[in-house]
Write a protein that holds these residues in place. Structure first.
Motif, PDB file in Angstrom:
ATOM      1  N   HIS A 118      49.177  51.365  37.630  1.00  0.00           N
ATOM      2  CA  HIS A 118      48.669  52.733  37.540  1.00  0.00           C
ATOM      3  C   HIS A 118      48.225  53.242  38.904  1.00  0.00           C
ATOM      4  CE1 HIS A 118      46.557  56.214  35.820  1.00  0.00           C
ATOM      5  NE2 HIS A 118      45.586  55.919  36.672  1.00  0.00           N
ATOM      6  N   LEU A 119      47.429  52.457  39.630  1.00  0.00           N
ATOM      7  CA  LEU A 119      46.886  52.899  40.907  1.00  0.00           C
ATOM      8  C   LEU A 119      47.965  52.971  41.985  1.00  0.00           C
ATOM      9  CD1 LEU A 119      43.548  50.854  40.905  1.00  0.00           C
ATOM     10  CD2 LEU A 119      43.841  53.290  40.404  1.00  0.00           C
ATOM     11  N   GLN A 120      48.923  52.032  41.941  1.00  0.00           N
ATOM     12  CA  GLN A 120      49.959  51.988  42.965  1.00  0.00           C
ATOM     13  C   GLN A 120      50.896  53.192  42.876  1.00  0.00           C
ATOM     14  OE1 GLN A 120      49.897  49.236  45.181  1.00  0.00           O
ATOM     15  NE2 GLN A 120      51.128  50.596  46.408  1.00  0.00           N
ATOM     16  N   ARG A 121      51.089  53.715  41.683  1.00  0.00           N
ATOM     17  CA  ARG A 121      51.936  54.910  41.535  1.00  0.00           C
ATOM     18  C   ARG A 121      51.318  56.114  42.242  1.00  0.00           C
ATOM     19  NH1 ARG A 121      52.639  53.164  36.078  1.00  0.00           N
ATOM     20  NH2 ARG A 121      50.990  54.604  35.434  1.00  0.00           N
ATOM     21  N   ILE A 122      50.001  56.186  42.210  1.00  0.00           N
ATOM     22  CA  ILE A 122      49.311  57.348  42.780  1.00  0.00           C
ATOM     23  C   ILE A 122      48.987  57.142  44.254  1.00  0.00           C
ATOM     24  CG2 ILE A 122      47.263  58.820  42.525  1.00  0.00           C
ATOM     25  CD1 ILE A 122      47.158  57.745  39.605  1.00  0.00           C
ATOM     26  N   ALA A 123      48.690  55.905  44.636  1.00  0.00           N
ATOM     27  CA  ALA A 123      48.346  55.591  46.034  1.00  0.00           C
ATOM     28  C   ALA A 123      49.277  54.488  46.526  1.00  0.00           C
ATOM     29  CB  ALA A 123      46.889  55.161  46.132  1.00  0.00           C
ATOM     30  N   PRO A 124      50.541  54.823  46.823  1.00  0.00           N
ATOM     31  CA  PRO A 124      51.544  53.789  47.120  1.00  0.00           C
ATOM     32  C   PRO A 124      51.298  53.008  48.407  1.00  0.00           C
ATOM     33  CG  PRO A 124      52.418  55.991  47.525  1.00  0.00           C
ATOM     34  CD  PRO A 124      51.112  56.177  46.824  1.00  0.00           C
ATOM     35  N   SER A 125      50.549  53.577  49.349  1.00  0.00           N
ATOM     36  CA  SER A 125      50.302  52.874  50.616  1.00  0.00           C
ATOM     37  C   SER A 125      48.983  52.128  50.621  1.00  0.00           C
ATOM     38  CB  SER A 125      50.342  53.874  51.782  1.00  0.00           C
ATOM     39  OG  SER A 125      51.608  54.483  51.889  1.00  0.00           O
ATOM     40  N   ALA A 126      48.185  52.292  49.586  1.00  0.00           N
ATOM     41  CA  ALA A 126      46.898  51.588  49.491  1.00  0.00           C
ATOM     42  C   ALA A 126      47.129  50.147  49.042  1.00  0.00           C
ATOM     43  CB  ALA A 126      45.978  52.300  48.514  1.00  0.00           C
ATOM     44  N   LYS A 127      46.142  49.320  49.276  1.00  0.00           N
ATOM     45  CA  LYS A 127      46.185  47.935  48.814  1.00  0.00           C
ATOM     46  C   LYS A 127      45.033  47.720  47.838  1.00  0.00           C
ATOM     47  CE  LYS A 127      48.408  46.090  52.921  1.00  0.00           C
ATOM     48  NZ  LYS A 127      48.282  45.269  54.130  1.00  0.00           N
ATOM     49  N   PHE A 128      45.325  46.949  46.809  1.00  0.00           N
ATOM     50  CA  PHE A 128      44.338  46.688  45.774  1.00  0.00           C
ATOM     51  C   PHE A 128      44.181  45.180  45.617  1.00  0.00           C
ATOM     52  CE2 PHE A 128      46.392  50.728  44.964  1.00  0.00           C
ATOM     53  CZ  PHE A 128      45.299  51.583  44.844  1.00  0.00           C
ATOM     54  N   GLU A 129      42.965  44.712  45.799  1.00  0.00           N
ATOM     55  CA  GLU A 129      42.684  43.277  45.753  1.00  0.00           C
ATOM     56  C   GLU A 129      41.734  42.973  44.602  1.00  0.00           C
ATOM     57  OE1 GLU A 129      43.047  42.544  50.595  1.00  0.00           O
ATOM     58  OE2 GLU A 129      41.114  42.234  49.568  1.00  0.00           O
ATOM     59  N   SER A 130      42.048  41.935  43.867  1.00  0.00           N
ATOM     60  CA  SER A 130      41.188  41.457  42.797  1.00  0.00           C
ATOM     61  C   SER A 130      40.390  40.264  43.292  1.00  0.00           C
ATOM     62  CB  SER A 130      42.028  41.060  41.581  1.00  0.00           C
ATOM     63  OG  SER A 130      41.257  40.340  40.641  1.00  0.00           O
ATOM     64  N   LEU A 131      39.098  40.212  42.955  1.00  0.00           N
ATOM     65  CA  LEU A 131      38.277  39.076  43.360  1.00  0.00           C
ATOM     66  C   LEU A 131      37.231  38.792  42.296  1.00  0.00           C
ATOM     67  CD1 LEU A 131      35.532  40.133  45.894  1.00  0.00           C
ATOM     68  CD2 LEU A 131      37.065  41.803  44.870  1.00  0.00           C
ATOM     69  N   ALA A 132      36.811  37.535  42.252  1.00  0.00           N
ATOM     70  CA  ALA A 132      35.765  37.123  41.315  1.00  0.00           C
ATOM     71  C   ALA A 132      34.400  37.446  41.909  1.00  0.00           C
ATOM     72  CB  ALA A 132      35.872  35.630  41.025  1.00  0.00           C
ATOM     73  N   VAL A 133      33.519  38.015  41.092  1.00  0.00           N
ATOM     74  CA  VAL A 133      32.164  38.373  41.529  1.00  0.00           C
ATOM     75  C   VAL A 133      31.168  37.730  40.561  1.00  0.00           C
ATOM     76  CG1 VAL A 133      30.529  40.246  41.926  1.00  0.00           C
ATOM     77  CG2 VAL A 133      32.949  40.551  42.523  1.00  0.00           C
ATOM     78  N   PRO A 134      30.297  36.847  41.041  1.00  0.00           N
ATOM     79  CA  PRO A 134      29.297  36.241  40.153  1.00  0.00           C
ATOM     80  C   PRO A 134      28.395  37.304  39.525  1.00  0.00           C
ATOM     81  CG  PRO A 134      29.393  35.083  42.273  1.00  0.00           C
ATOM     82  CD  PRO A 134      30.209  36.335  42.430  1.00  0.00           C
ATOM     83  N   HIS A 135      28.023  37.105  38.260  1.00  0.00           N
ATOM     84  CA  HIS A 135      27.171  38.072  37.562  1.00  0.00           C
ATOM     85  C   HIS A 135      25.932  38.417  38.380  1.00  0.00           C
ATOM     86  CE1 HIS A 135      29.221  38.035  33.631  1.00  0.00           C
ATOM     87  NE2 HIS A 135      29.422  36.757  33.850  1.00  0.00           N
ATOM     88  N   SER A 136      25.282  37.374  38.906  1.00  0.00           N
ATOM     89  CA  SER A 136      24.008  37.576  39.593  1.00  0.00           C
ATOM     90  C   SER A 136      24.152  38.295  40.918  1.00  0.00           C
ATOM     91  CB  SER A 136      23.324  36.215  39.827  1.00  0.00           C
ATOM     92  OG  SER A 136      24.138  35.384  40.647  1.00  0.00           O
ATOM     93  N   GLN A 137      25.383  38.444  41.432  1.00  0.00           N
ATOM     94  CA  GLN A 137      25.585  39.044  42.745  1.00  0.00           C
ATOM     95  C   GLN A 137      26.356  40.358  42.697  1.00  0.00           C
ATOM     96  OE1 GLN A 137      26.942  36.207  45.763  1.00  0.00           O
ATOM     97  NE2 GLN A 137      26.244  34.528  44.458  1.00  0.00           N
ATOM     98  N   ILE A 138      26.489  40.947  41.515  1.00  0.00           N
ATOM     99  CA  ILE A 138      27.231  42.202  41.410  1.00  0.00           C
ATOM    100  C   ILE A 138      26.625  43.266  42.320  1.00  0.00           C
ATOM    101  CG2 ILE A 138      27.704  44.155  39.868  1.00  0.00           C
ATOM    102  CD1 ILE A 138      28.324  42.175  37.670  1.00  0.00           C
ATOM    103  N   GLY A 139      25.308  43.421  42.296  1.00  0.00           N
ATOM    104  CA  GLY A 139      24.656  44.415  43.131  1.00  0.00           C
ATOM    105  C   GLY A 139      24.892  44.182  44.606  1.00  0.00           C
ATOM    106  N   ASP A 140      24.799  42.929  45.049  1.00  0.00           N
ATOM    107  CA  ASP A 140      25.006  42.600  46.465  1.00  0.00           C
ATOM    108  C   ASP A 140      26.452  42.877  46.888  1.00  0.00           C
ATOM    109  OD1 ASP A 140      22.394  41.811  46.787  1.00  0.00           O
ATOM    110  OD2 ASP A 140      22.798  39.694  46.407  1.00  0.00           O
TER     111      ASP A 140
END
Length: 303
Positions: free
Chosen positions: A124-146
């Protein structure tokens, strides 16, 4: 008590404050230097200046790490928040075009749901922003704010947690649970049979109850966990090998049934549906790029 120079503002610049915050976060000069793309000698020089300005050691060496002083522990979190809000104000005036942007967007999400959720989100995002990069990463619950404050993640997708401002959140996805068993198991899955079975739990955390167990405990029910793994794909393989049951969101269950030759059941116990929330930091809510990304989540049909 340490007295800060009365002419502090005339002596300090924002880059020095960024160094203080980075050292406080990383606890090592080399790691802080890497984060800020500076040399270790430049970080050391900046730290000497900071110590002179604040008339405080700020960090005391403890083995391989630096331990912050009481003054540093008080200053660093507030300075981090101020720097983030300044960045947000600056970003407000920067034009943003999804069609041409080359920005890297970092989206936090648990590994357990990545395989099912991220491909659709990416398409979905790549169709609209073809030159952008999208990275997935794990975020610990306790560190979401940080993670959000320090822009290690632009947004985070996770189960509902007790987050308060400046961390913002909104509902993203609500889905009932389903149960997977081996395909050859022909019994009817009743509550009694569900509780008599052993179960596979999925969590990226090292310890603590998984979501479905917390919900079951609220109604006075406990189950026996055979194994705890980090992904639903691994859990599905264990179901086929051991005969244990796997409880998971229905959408992911539908995907794994065919892939691993399993059988899907409705959850035989009445528990609330699993809820995923979208989290972001208010310091950046006027950033045009983040505003666009949040709007795309509104338009993306995940349910």
């Amino acid at each position: 008590m340490n007295q800060i120079h009365s002419n502090l503002l005339s002596k300090i610049d924002l880059n020095l404050l960024r160094v203080l915050v980075a050292i406080h976060r990383e606890r090592q000069l080399a790691r802080a230097a890497a984060e800020l793309s500076l040399t270790p000698s430049a970080i050391s020089h900046a730290l000497r200046r900071l110590r002179d300005i604040f008339d405080d050691e700020l960090f005391i060496r403890s083995g391989r790490f630096l331990r912050p002083t009481a003054l540093c522990d008080k200053l660093a979190p507030e300075l981090n928040e101020v720097l983030a809000r300044m960045q947000g104000l600056i970003s407000r005036g920067v034009s943003f075009s999804p069609a041409t942007t080359q920005r890297v967007f970092r989206i936090g999400m648990p590994e357990a749901i990545e395989a099912e959720l991220y491909p659709r989100l990416y398409r979905h995002l790549q169709r609209i922003a073809p030159s952008a990069k999208f990275e997935s990463l794990a975020v610990p619950h306790s560190q979401i704010g940080d993670y959000l404050l320090n822009r290690n993640a632009d947004v985070v997708i996770d189960v509902a947690i007790a987050a308060r401002a400046p961390v913002m959140q909104k509902p993203l996805l609500k889905e009932p649970f389903a149960v997977l068993s081996r395909k050859q198991d022909k019994y009817q899955l009743t509550q009694a049979r569900y509780l008599a079975h052993k179960h596979i739990a999925v969590s990226t955390r090292a310890r603590g109850s998984v979501l479905e167990d917390l919900l079951l405990k609220e109604i006075g029910v406990e189950r026996e966990i055979l194994a705890r793994v980090q992904s639903y794909q691994t859990a599905a393989q264990l179901v086929s090998q051991t005969g244990a049951l796997l409880t998971l969101p229905e959408r992911i269950a539908k995907q794994l049934v065919t892939q691993y030759g399993l059988r899907r059941w409705a959850m035989p116990i009445d528990v609330p549906a699993t809820r995923l929330q979208l989290y972001w930091h208010s310091a950046y809510q006027n950033d045009a790029a983040l505003t666009w990304l949040l709007a795309e989540f509104d338009d993306l049909a995940l349910n």
